[in-house]
Design an enzyme around this catalytic site. Structure first.
Site, PDB file in Angstrom:
ATOM      1  N   TYR A  81     -18.099  33.151  37.794  1.00 49.10           N
ATOM      2  CA  TYR A  81     -17.402  33.636  36.607  1.00 49.10           C
ATOM      3  C   TYR A  81     -18.394  34.061  35.537  1.00 49.10           C
ATOM      4  CZ  TYR A  81     -13.065  31.795  38.558  1.00 49.10           C
ATOM      5  OH  TYR A  81     -11.987  31.568  39.358  1.00 49.10           O
ATOM      6  N   ASN A 136      -4.494  38.166  38.366  1.00 51.34           N
ATOM      7  CA  ASN A 136      -4.592  39.320  39.261  1.00 51.34           C
ATOM      8  C   ASN A 136      -3.314  39.421  40.098  1.00 51.34           C
ATOM      9  OD1 ASN A 136      -5.251  41.201  41.229  1.00 51.34           O
ATOM     10  ND2 ASN A 136      -6.687  39.859  42.279  1.00 51.34           N
ATOM     11  N   CYS A 190     -10.059  38.651  43.986  1.00 44.54           N
ATOM     12  CA  CYS A 190     -10.328  37.563  43.045  1.00 44.54           C
ATOM     13  C   CYS A 190     -10.803  36.292  43.756  1.00 44.54           C
ATOM     14  CB  CYS A 190      -9.095  37.273  42.193  1.00 44.54           C
ATOM     15  SG  CYS A 190      -7.594  36.949  43.128  1.00 44.54           S
ATOM     16  N   HIS A 191     -10.549  36.202  45.052  1.00 47.28           N
ATOM     17  CA  HIS A 191     -11.004  35.031  45.813  1.00 47.28           C
ATOM     18  C   HIS A 191     -12.522  34.982  45.942  1.00 47.28           C
ATOM     19  CE1 HIS A 191     -10.519  38.286  48.765  1.00 47.28           C
ATOM     20  NE2 HIS A 191     -11.476  37.681  49.449  1.00 47.28           N
ATOM     21  N   GLU A 207     -14.197  36.372  55.693  1.00 41.31           N
ATOM     22  CA  GLU A 207     -15.103  37.455  55.344  1.00 41.31           C
ATOM     23  C   GLU A 207     -16.567  37.177  55.692  1.00 41.31           C
ATOM     24  OE1 GLU A 207     -14.534  38.668  51.287  1.00 41.31           O
ATOM     25  OE2 GLU A 207     -12.445  39.214  51.645  1.00 41.31           O
TER      26      GLU A 207
END
Length: 158
Positions: A91, A114, A122-123, A149
């Site tokens: 962040y 979001n 946003c993850h 991912e």
């Protein structure tokens, strides 16, 4: 233009996809199992790309996005789309990239609002210490997405 909706299946459960000819305006898990619905033509491409993402065939989305939010939220969401697949950032790093290090809480709040999960990733935002901090879909979902991912999957021995 009137928003249209469809329910689609994902490996994480049923999800609601929303949008119109201007673009996708919403994508979120329902939190319960729901029967998939027919896709309006304006959502067909988004559903196709989402399914490709979950099958591991897509790393970036090429969709028109139309989320509703304040100008500040829009700027945060745009910055989120620039986080590469398989990467994370904190962040504080996101706040710094937006030019205001003191806006960490506002950035975190915008991140949490979001409306287009996964497509606006946003993850991929984590705590400065590497911890999986807050996620509207739950930390288990966030962890699943980040593991999905990872370019190299860890083999399990047992």
């Amino acid at each position: 233009m009137k928003k249209q909706q469809a329910i689609i299946d994902t490996p994480l459960g049923s999800a609601i996809l929303e949008g119109c000819e201007k673009g996708v305006s919403g994508f979120r898990l329902t939190g319960k199992h729901a029967k998939p619905t027919s896709l309006p033509s304006c959502l067909e491409e988004a559903a196709r790309q989402i399914h490709e993402y979950f099958r591991g065939e897509r790393k970036t989305f090429t969709l028109n996005l139309n989320p509703e939010g304040t100008p500040f939220q829009q700027s945060v969401w745009q910055a989120l789309t620039e986080i590469p697949f398989g990467s994370t950032l904190s962040y504080s790093h996101l706040s710094r990239s937006l030019g205001n290090m003191k806006a960490i809480r506002a950035v975190a709040s915008a991140n949490g609002r979001n409306p287009i999960w996964i497509i606006i990733p946003c993850h991929r935002v984590i705590g400065s210490d590497g911890s999986l901090t807050g996620y509207a879909g739950g930390l288990q979902v966030k962890q699943w997405l980040l593991e999905h991912e990872q370019p190299v999957k860890q083999q399990r021995l047992f």
